[in-house]
Design an enzyme around this catalytic site. Sequence first.
Site, PDB file in Angstrom:
ATOM      1  N   GLY A  59       1.039  -1.237  -0.122  1.00 57.59           N
ATOM      2  CA  GLY A  59       0.121  -0.410   0.155  1.00 57.59           C
ATOM      3  C   GLY A  59       1.039   1.004   0.261  1.00 57.59           C
ATOM      4  N   PRO A  60       0.448   2.317   0.110  1.00 55.97           N
ATOM      5  CA  PRO A  60       0.988   3.837  -0.027  1.00 55.97           C
ATOM      6  C   PRO A  60       1.735   4.488   1.222  1.00 55.97           C
ATOM      7  CG  PRO A  60      -1.443   4.005  -0.618  1.00 55.97           C
ATOM      8  CD  PRO A  60      -1.129   2.454  -0.274  1.00 55.97           C
ATOM      9  N   GLY A  62       3.066   5.758   4.824  1.00 52.72           N
ATOM     10  CA  GLY A  62       2.202   6.145   5.915  1.00 52.72           C
ATOM     11  C   GLY A  62       0.701   5.534   6.327  1.00 52.72           C
ATOM     12  N   LYS A 100       1.839  -0.537   6.965  1.00 56.26           N
ATOM     13  CA  LYS A 100       1.792  -0.871   7.118  1.00 56.26           C
ATOM     14  C   LYS A 100       3.247  -2.307   8.140  1.00 56.26           C
ATOM     15  CE  LYS A 100       3.679  -0.079   2.680  1.00 56.26           C
ATOM     16  NZ  LYS A 100       3.100   1.477   2.738  1.00 56.26           N
ATOM     17  N   THR A 101       4.325  -0.838   8.497  1.00 55.04           N
ATOM     18  CA  THR A 101       4.829  -1.453   9.301  1.00 55.04           C
ATOM     19  C   THR A 101       4.372  -1.340  10.771  1.00 55.04           C
ATOM     20  OG1 THR A 101       6.747   0.102   7.329  1.00 55.04           O
ATOM     21  CG2 THR A 101       7.530  -0.374  10.109  1.00 55.04           C
ATOM     22  N   SER A 132      -4.129   4.929 -18.381  1.00 58.98           N
ATOM     23  CA  SER A 132      -5.497   4.684 -17.756  1.00 58.98           C
ATOM     24  C   SER A 132      -6.127   6.736 -18.371  1.00 58.98           C
ATOM     25  CB  SER A 132      -5.564   4.684 -16.208  1.00 58.98           C
ATOM     26  OG  SER A 132      -4.820   5.841 -16.082  1.00 58.98           O
ATOM     27  N   LYS A 147      -7.906   6.955  -6.322  1.00 63.96           N
ATOM     28  CA  LYS A 147      -8.604   7.472  -7.568  1.00 63.96           C
ATOM     29  C   LYS A 147     -10.104   8.704  -7.180  1.00 63.96           C
ATOM     30  CE  LYS A 147      -6.098   5.876 -11.924  1.00 63.96           C
ATOM     31  NZ  LYS A 147      -7.029   4.465 -12.910  1.00 63.96           N
TER      32      LYS A 147
HETATM   33  N1  LIG Z   1      -5.395   2.346  10.945  1.00 63.26           N
HETATM   34  C1  LIG Z   1      -3.941   3.336  11.856  1.00 63.26           C
HETATM   35  N2  LIG Z   1      -4.503   3.363  12.879  1.00 63.26           N
HETATM   36  C2  LIG Z   1      -3.282   3.926  13.395  1.00 63.26           C
HETATM   37  N3  LIG Z   1      -2.120   3.917  13.910  1.00 63.26           N
HETATM   38  C3  LIG Z   1      -1.773   3.974  11.893  1.00 63.26           C
HETATM   39  C4  LIG Z   1      -2.540   3.733  10.709  1.00 63.26           C
HETATM   40  N4  LIG Z   1      -1.990   4.002  10.137  1.00 63.26           N
HETATM   41  C5  LIG Z   1      -0.920   4.594  10.322  1.00 63.26           C
HETATM   42  N5  LIG Z   1      -0.959   4.920  11.105  1.00 63.26           N
HETATM   43  C6  LIG Z   1       0.244   4.668  11.809  1.00 63.26           C
HETATM   44  O1  LIG Z   1       1.246   6.284  11.144  1.00 63.26           O
HETATM   45  C7  LIG Z   1       2.080   5.790  11.004  1.00 63.26           C
HETATM   46  C8  LIG Z   1       2.798   5.787   9.492  1.00 63.26           C
HETATM   47  O2  LIG Z   1       2.737   4.541   9.707  1.00 63.26           O
HETATM   48  P1  LIG Z   1       3.821   3.411   8.898  1.00 63.26           P
HETATM   49  O3  LIG Z   1       5.409   3.695   9.152  1.00 63.26           O
HETATM   50  O4  LIG Z   1       3.595   1.967   9.207  1.00 63.26           O
HETATM   51  O5  LIG Z   1       3.504   3.229   7.334  1.00 63.26           O
HETATM   52  P2  LIG Z   1       4.195   2.378   6.110  1.00 63.26           P
HETATM   53  O6  LIG Z   1       2.993   2.188   5.951  1.00 63.26           O
HETATM   54  O7  LIG Z   1       5.190   1.345   6.360  1.00 63.26           O
HETATM   55  O8  LIG Z   1       4.642   3.324   5.485  1.00 63.26           O
HETATM   56  P3  LIG Z   1       5.862   3.368   4.061  1.00 63.26           P
HETATM   57  O9  LIG Z   1       5.323   2.674   2.997  1.00 63.26           O
HETATM   58  O10 LIG Z   1       6.058   4.398   4.222  1.00 63.26           O
HETATM   59  O11 LIG Z   1       7.200   2.446   4.769  1.00 63.26           O
HETATM   60  C9  LIG Z   1       2.549   4.926  12.129  1.00 63.26           C
HETATM   61  O12 LIG Z   1       2.560   5.682  13.319  1.00 63.26           O
HETATM   62  C10 LIG Z   1       1.848   4.631  12.309  1.00 63.26           C
HETATM   63  O13 LIG Z   1       1.196   3.905  13.693  1.00 63.26           O
HETATM   64 MG   LIG Z   2       6.941   1.692   6.787  1.00 62.54          MG
END
Ligand SMILES: Nc1ncnc2c1ncn2[C@@H]1O[C@H](COP(=O)(O)OP(=O)(O)OP(=O)(O)O)[C@@H](O)[C@H]1O
Ligand SMILES: [Mg+2]
Length: 780
Positions: free
Chosen positions: A359-360, A362, A365-366, A682, A725
């Site tokens: 996914g995009p 932030g 995922k992490t 697209s 989108k």
């Molecule tokens: N659904 C959610 N509920 C609570 N906190 C969230 C949620 N989604 C994201 N966050 C918070 O947003 C911040 C960024 O998330 P994270 O680092 O996991 O993104 P990512 O998907 O790994 O991004 P990237 O692809 O850039 O690595 C974190 O502090 C995370 O806790």
């Molecule tokens: Mg990440």
Amino acid sequence: MSDLIEKNANNQRLPLIPLRGIVLFPYMVVPLIIGRENSVKAVTYAFEKKLPLFLASQKKKDVETPEPGDIYEIGCVADIIEVINLTNGMVRVLAEGVSRAQVKKFINNPEFYEVEVEELKSFSRDEKELEALLRTLKEKFGEYISMNPKIPKDAITTVAAIDDSEKLIDAVMANIPSQVPDKQAVLEENDMNERLIKTLSLISSEIEVLKIEDDINKRVQDRLEKMQKRYFLNEQLKEIRKELDEGESDDETIKDLKAKAKKIKMPEDVKEKFDKEMERLTKIPNMSPEFTVLHTYLEWLADMPWGVYTQDNKDISIAEDTLEKEHFGLKEAKERILDFIAIRQLNPKSKGPIICLVGPPGTGKTSLSKSVAHALNRNFVRFSLGGVRDEAEIRGHRRTYVGAMPGKIIQMMKKANSMNPVFLLDEIDKMSMDFRGDPSAALLEVLDPEQNKAFNDHYFSVDFDLSYVFFITTANNLYNIPVPLLDRMEIIEIPGYTEIEKKEIAKQFLIPKQKEENGLGGFGISFAEQSLLDIVRYYTKEAGVRSLERHIGKIIRKVAREKIKKDIKSVKITPQKIEKYLGLRKYDYTSMQKMPRPGVIAGLAWTEAGGDVLYIESSLFKGKGNLILTGKLGDVMKESAQIAYSYAKNLAPKYGIKQESFDKYDMHIHVPEGAIPKDGPSAGVSMVSSIVSTLSQLPARNDIAMTGEVTLKGDVLPIGGLREKLLAAKRGGIFNVIIPKKNEKDVKEMEEQILANLNIYYVESVDQVLDKVLMNQAKD
Ligand SMILES: Nc1ncnc2c1ncn2[C@@H]1O[C@H](COP(=O)(O)OP(=O)(O)OP(=O)(O)O)[C@@H](O)[C@H]1O
Ligand SMILES: [Mg+2]
């Protein structure tokens, strides 16, 4: 030397024995082993008749029954001293040379060779020279004896006493190993001077050979000595080391290491390796670099969590609660993760596929991966693959390599402190490849359940069991993941968030987290709902919530400063205060064009960062009908522009466009925000719309955005990334969207929240698109 010549001159009839490989000289005593039947008969005959033998050499050693022509005519008359019968019909004869003689006649005797011989007489043509030659020969012979270790040294005194040149020659001949023909030549020579010269030349060449032999021996000796010296020194060194080590056998570092090893449960093969290397370590002086290298290696072995397994949380409802508590939304992802956990719980040995969260940026995922570890009550480690380009980073360098270390997998497993952690391989799509080998190949070994039971790190050189590890990977984009890797993973999509979701995430998670991080845990700071929406709309432009979190953090830090300055009890962040904390708005909520204009179309695009609204513009210039494209377009996008332009020609009559617009003008299409690379098919519908709008000068509606691929026949094909989108359209303040009819099923699956306020037109052909977007005066 008349006495030499005064030998018996009578012809004698004697039995002949052909000799092989030797030449007998007078005064020489030789033992002969005689085996040939007629020779034995000859000996018996001579012995019975008390006759001497005539001993002559064969010209060729290996002729078994020589003819008279195969035997030298000149030989030696010899007395039989002794005859011994040997068991196998052979006899051993001890014979002593008496005089030189020449065959005069071969007698026809069927039993053995019999010859009539005449004694040969020697003479000297120059007595003085003879004397000189005699002395020289004595000297040379002395030299020869002194050099030849096989001749006893006291032979020198014996030689010194010989005054008779014939005796001396015979003595020399008995002691040098020259060839038969050379010796025969000496035997045949009647001229004493000449015979001495021949002997001298033979002994000189023997001396040369001895010298060469000696030289060779010396060199061999030298080399041997050097080797021996090395050997001795090495042995000594070993002893010295042993001695030193004995003194230091209670070296602290080794002791610690041994103690550590005793406490852990290494598998059998690892233990064996450890003990073997430990044994070696105790023998290496601890000052040497080798000691450090080996010690580090053993430390690595001893530091691994061999046999350590954490107890899994087996209660699925607790797992569910944990996931729910730590993340907002992400319903589908959570469901699928719980399914996984359940299956693993039911069958701990199940080698379920590896989860890949896509996914995009932030979107959590992490952090969701971390929650999985919490939910399962397992340890958590994370290894970011972003920028990893070397196989050795994953699998380590061999120990022979200077500064070698285990690869990241092993390093992380050490950090994990258990054999069954949740192991996050973050940003697997950001890995690259270069000449140092393909890291994805190594990763394949890590992730493949068939292979990871015995993962082999180059540094470790013992197998490490990764099969209990719960691997999770993440990516922004599936396209960059090598297919074999992708094949082993179960994809779980983490989509972008809606405004409402973002507001909720901020309220429930980001604000408390930021307060905590900035030391305002118990402080009464609250955000008005509208403030949060404003931050989302005017200060961020993202699919995830990272930038939102950053802005909230910024506000909280500013509040913290105020609190210290003014000692306030609580703060409410109202929409009016936002600008004060965050500065001027960064984005217009609506990116909608102010007015409808010809040639300007809002296209919906999908990028790694989520969805976006891109404005496509076109205009005409005098030219020759060329198509000019700008704005960093990828190949697929360029092709789709070509298709759009070709299709626009078909439509010309319908929209009253003259043919000369295509022949005498160039069409320029531009997609702004040139720094961002764009690709994909697209944008097809947007480009046709823009071209037709420009050519027909009919303005395009500014409140409609669109997406869809176009064929040469004008059909509209489905596209991907629809959710992102649609979110982008709403973010951009556009609530009417045109999308392919074939995407209708995707829309059906979407949450109400995304579709709220949206007006969706489904289309199958370009005609339907143009009908909607072009502001035909007649219609509107
Ligand atoms: N659904 C959610 N509920 C609570 N906190 C969230 C949620 N989604 C994201 N966050 C918070 O947003 C911040 C960024 O998330 P994270 O680092 O996991 O993104 P990512 O998907 O790994 O991004 P990237 O692809 O850039 O690595 C974190 O502090 C995370 O806790
Ligand atoms: Mg990440």
